[in-house]
Design an enzyme around this catalytic site. Structure first.
Site, PDB file in Angstrom:
ATOM      1  CB  SER A  50      -7.563   3.830   2.691  1.00  0.00           C
ATOM      2  OG  SER A  50      -6.905   3.212   3.767  1.00  0.00           O
TER       3      SER A  50
ATOM      4  CB  SER B 131      -8.554   0.993   5.444  1.00  0.00           C
ATOM      5  OG  SER B 131      -9.211   2.207   5.654  1.00  0.00           O
TER       6      SER B 131
ATOM      7  CE  LYS C  92      -3.809   2.035   2.698  1.00  0.00           C
ATOM      8  NZ  LYS C  92      -4.646   1.877   3.911  1.00  0.00           N
TER       9      LYS C  92
END
Length: 529
Positions: free
Chosen positions: A205, A229, A130
């Site tokens: 996210s 997320s 990420k």
């Protein structure tokens, strides 16, 4: 004024504000190219259908080289990324060089396969990351245009551990702006698409991670979770993910940095296509705090106490749970009872009705030293001056803002957070915390919907922005949770459920994930007929 009237006024005000912004979005948002009719190609390389655990074993045994495995994933990313837009910056050349070094190390190793497995359990296995994690030499912007050009000079501690274990990062993946929305879209990298339907969202996210894992462009990845997320992207993209008990895995060298009481709710954890990779990844990522979890404890599922929570009791803030998600959770209950001989008890918590308000209230609290959370407008403008959300809204309406409408709304919401926390909401959270912890103990798990519906169309989050309360409330309670795929629904989109346990009982939900993968089939190739 009665609490019931206050609740009605809150819902009315929220819906009115939401309606206004939704109308603005429909009027002023630029149209994106249609993706209907396009579909991901099916997986053709069998190496892409093996877990990280299996790949590491084959690499150690010289049945396949690390270069072959890394190249297979590079080829797949180059094949699918033009469609899903998940990987925003790659390091393919460096990864191939590192894979060649791995192969050389294995050739020269004299201690045998067992020594390599013990010292380097993920040796030669590719990894996606990420973009909010610092990965040395890679961008660390979280989609903020003003952070364009900022490159990480160090690795986040979990990545240090994974690299020490032999994993090879392939690149970094997309996030929403500042990681504070559940649609992965920003004005630096664009929007990320769902591998099962390119016109649908991937969640956030950790949405780029979920997308590239679901598209078979990665086998293991890392995410972070402060409101769902990890779990929402894993749910929408049909893969496994684990939200670790907070405080076990350090959130150092992440952007945006934790502030206020964030560390009480923020969790880092593994995201994987295959459930057997969750446990070894968590053992590695949790160092030096692995001792806090009972990850080496053998779990007998027949001795656990199982519960199912069907929904949040009909909160006005969330959609009702769809029929197909209700049915799949019921099927999980049926299989648990039939296969394990356990009784799954249905329970309800009235306080879940206030799930979003509890999460929103606690996220805005100051820390023990009285320091409030960092203003969202300040984060929007870094490394320069704070943004002015109202001015950015006006600029957005004429196509001149560098910020997305969710980020602007978050900035405005943050500015309006002037009222003291509601004592009633605090009371609801405290009661929910007591009741849930008493129910679970150290040997209980419960099933809870991951979301009210399967992956929505792009930007539909703006019309029901608080549906993420199903995952967010678990953050506020500080509990570990594992997201598990349960096959595909009537529209060919992933179904799933989150499995929740008591604090520091992460090993229980990981064991349930292994069972659910075996029973329901786990990840499905989105390109298969």
């Amino acid at each position: 004024m009665s609490q019931g009237l206050l609740d009605k006024l809150y819902v009315w005000f929220s819906r009115a504000l939401l309606g206004a912004f939704s109308l603005l979005f429909q009027l002023f948002s630029p149209r994106r190219p249609a993706m209907s009719g396009k579909k991901l190609p099916a997986v053709s390389n069998p190496l892409l259908l093996l877990s990280a655990t299996q790949l590491a074993k084959k690499i150690r045994r010289k049945e396949v080289s690390s270069v072959e495995v890394v190249q297979a994933y590079i080829d797949r990313i180059q094949e699918v990324n033009p469609l899903v837009n998940a990987v925003v910056k790659d390091r393919f050349d460096a990864a191939l060089q590192e894979a060649a070094q791995v192969d050389k190390l294995i050739e020269e190793e004299t201690g045998g396969e067992e020594v390599l497995e013990d010292r380097l359990p993920l040796l030669g296995v590719p990894l996606s990351v990420k973009e909010s994690y610092c990965l040395q030499g890679m961008p660390n912007t979280t989609g903020v245009v003003s952070r364009r050009g900022i490159v990480a000079t160090v690795d986040a501690p979990p990545l240090v551990q994974l690299k020490r274990a032999g994993a090879i990062p392939l690149g970094v993946t997309n996030t929403p702006e500042l990681c504070m929305w559940w649609e992965t879209h920003n004005h630096l990298y664009g929007i990320t698409n769902n591998p099962y339907d390119l016109e649908r969202m991937v969640g956030g996210s950790s949405g780029g991670e979920g997308s590239i894992l679901g598209a078979a462009g990665s086998v293991i990845g890392v995410g972070s979770d402060i409101g769902g997320s990890i779990r929402m992207p894993c749910f929408f993209n049909g893969v496994f993910g684990h939200k670790t008990t907070p405080g076990v895995i350090t959130c150092e060298n992440q952007y945006p940095p934790a502030s206020g009481r964030d560390k009480e709710y923020l969790s880092l954890g593994p995201m994987c296509r295959y459930s057997e990779d969750l446990l070894p990844m968590l053992k590695i990522m949790a160092e030096p705090n692995t001792h806090m979890l009972s990850l080496n404890t053998k779990v007998d599922l027949k001795k656990l106490r199982f519960f199912t929570v069907p929904d949040d009791g009909g909160s006005p803030s969330t959609y009702p749970v769809s029929r197909e998600l209700v049915e799949i959770q019921s099927k999980v209950v049926e299989r648990l009872e039939a296969d394990l001989g356990v009784k799954v008890q249905e329970v309800r918590f009235p306080e879940l009705h206030y799930g979003f308000r509890i999460w929103d209230t606690y996220l805005g609290l100051s820390d023990d030293e009285g320091k409030p959370p960092k203003p969202f407008a300040q984060l929007m403008g870094e490394p320069g001056r704070p943004a002015w959300p109202l001015w950015e809204l006006l600029k957005w309406m004429v196509g001149k803002s560098d910020h997305t409408i969710p980020a602007i709304v978050m900035g405005l919401h943050d500015m309006l957070r002037v009222f003291k926390p509601s004592p009633y909401i605090i009371k609801q959270k405290e009661k929910l915390q007591r009741d849930v912890e008493e129910l679970l103990g150290t040997d209980g798990v419960f099933l809870y919907p991951s979301h009210p519906r399967v992956a929505p169309k792009h930007h539909h989050t703006l019309f029901r922005p608080t549906d993420f309360a199903y995952t967010a409330i678990i953050n506020t309670l500080g509990l570990p949770a594992t997201q598990c795929p349960l096959g595909l629904g009537k529209e060919g989109l992933p179904l799933g459920v989150q499995v929740v346990a008591g604090k520091l009982q992460d090993h229980l939900t990981l064991e349930v994930a292994l069972y659910l993968e075996k029973t329901f089939g786990g990840w499905r190739d989105p390109g298969a007929n």
